[in-house]
Design an enzyme around this catalytic site. Structure first.
Site, PDB file in Angstrom:
ATOM      1  CG  HIS A   1      -1.755   1.194   1.388  1.00 32.72           C
ATOM      2  ND1 HIS A   1      -3.064   1.253   0.976  1.00 32.72           N
ATOM      3  CD2 HIS A   1      -1.473   2.415   1.913  1.00 32.72           C
ATOM      4  CE1 HIS A   1      -3.557   2.458   1.244  1.00 32.72           C
ATOM      5  NE2 HIS A   1      -2.606   3.171   1.822  1.00 32.72           N
ATOM      6  CD  GLU A   2       2.202   3.527   3.709  1.00 32.55           C
ATOM      7  OE1 GLU A   2       2.597   4.627   3.290  1.00 32.55           O
ATOM      8  OE2 GLU A   2       1.116   3.382   4.297  1.00 32.55           O
TER       9      GLU A   2
ATOM     10  CG  HIS B   1       0.235   6.157  -0.605  1.00 32.42           C
ATOM     11  ND1 HIS B   1      -0.921   6.774  -1.017  1.00 32.42           N
ATOM     12  CD2 HIS B   1      -0.089   5.509   0.557  1.00 32.42           C
ATOM     13  CE1 HIS B   1      -1.899   6.527  -0.157  1.00 32.42           C
ATOM     14  NE2 HIS B   1      -1.418   5.757   0.802  1.00 32.42           N
TER      15      HIS B   1
ATOM     16  CD  GLU C   1      -5.200   5.889   2.242  1.00 36.44           C
ATOM     17  OE1 GLU C   1      -5.293   4.873   2.930  1.00 36.44           O
ATOM     18  OE2 GLU C   1      -4.116   6.381   1.906  1.00 36.44           O
TER      19      GLU C   1
END
Length: 268
Positions: free
Chosen positions: A133-134, A137, A191
């Site tokens: 997930h990071e 980003h 997100e």
């Protein structure tokens, strides 16, 4: 003042870019390369300070575990955006057992707090979901986007002003903006993008996509008992678990693929 406002509005109307992964249009007052440069300065200063305070983990087994998971994710990230192979991908484990947090800045510099692993009793699959997930980003240029939004809003400017007045890292204004951007909440759009990219990165790296759902269940269960920084910057709307659960069947073929899972050697 009127001229300044007109010029700012003109800049905002033209300073648009396209998310390099999803194709979504983004406000960009800061280039990705500038965000990478500023993030590097902020990251190095922060890690140096944490090292001096003895807050960088010395647990070799834990560090090896996080690096092994992250290395497989980065290998897949480079397939998403081949130009990111030149990024200085690295990860540090921060020894703060009460802090549930993780991040990946522009340019691939990452960190995970021990509290996230310990408080959640996180499996390798769940750690992969967090770091995937990071990384999502970073691949989506969200750091530069948040820096741009901060520059264009009174809230962001105020936060930056406070940070500059109390600047223990003695870094540039750009680096402070990068550090503030990491602390700002992500939009629901950002997100959703990171969720979608992250679960795919993890599945392609050989990690169970169902862990994305169990991860958020654990988040909900323990969020009231610790310094839950990750939720402050990663808002979790009620439908998030359902959205991730719907992605699981699409990710299963990647996860079940018998092909070898390459790994990227992270920088120290």
């Amino acid at each position: 003042m009127r001229i300044a406002v007109v010029l700012l509005l003109a800049a905002l109307s033209t300073a648009c870019a396209v998310n390099p992964v999803t194709g979504r249009r983004q406000l960009m007052l800061v280039s990705e390369q500038q965000a990478i440069s500023d993030s590097k300065e902020a990251y190095v200063a922060e890690m140096t300070q944490l090292g001096q305070k003895g807050k960088l983990s010395q647990d070799k087994a834990l560090i090896k575990r996080v690096e092994a998971i992250t290395g497989k994710l980065v290998a897949q990230a480079i397939k998403f955006r081949p130009e990111t192979e030149s990024w200085e991908w690295s990860v540090k484990v921060i020894a703060e057992p009460e802090t549930v947090n993780a991040f990946c800045m522009a340019g691939g510099r990452m960190a995970m707090y021990t509290g996230l692993i310990e408080k959640l009793d996180a499996s390798d699959d769940e750690i992969a979901q967090v770091m995937g997930h990071e990384i999502g980003h970073a691949l989506s240029n969200h750091t530069a986007e948040k820096m741009s939004v901060a520059m264009a809003t009174s809230t962001g400017v105020a936060l930056l002003g406070v940070a500059q007045r109390d600047n223990p890292l003695a870094v540039s204004a750009g680096a402070m903006a990068a550090a503030v951007a990491v602390q700002l909440p992500n939009s629901r759009t950002a997100e959703s993008e990171a969720d979608t990219i992250g679960i795919e990165l993890a599945a392609k790296a050989g990690y169970d996509p169902r862990a994305a759902v169990t991860l958020w269940k654990k988040m909900a269960e323990v969020s009231g008992s610790s310094n839950f920084d990750w939720l402050s910057t990663h808002p979790a709307p009620g439908k998030r678990q359902d959205a991730l659960a719907k992605l699981v069947p699409k990710m299963e073929p990647y996860y079940r693929d018998p092909a070898p899972r390459p790994s990227y050697t992270l920088r120290n």
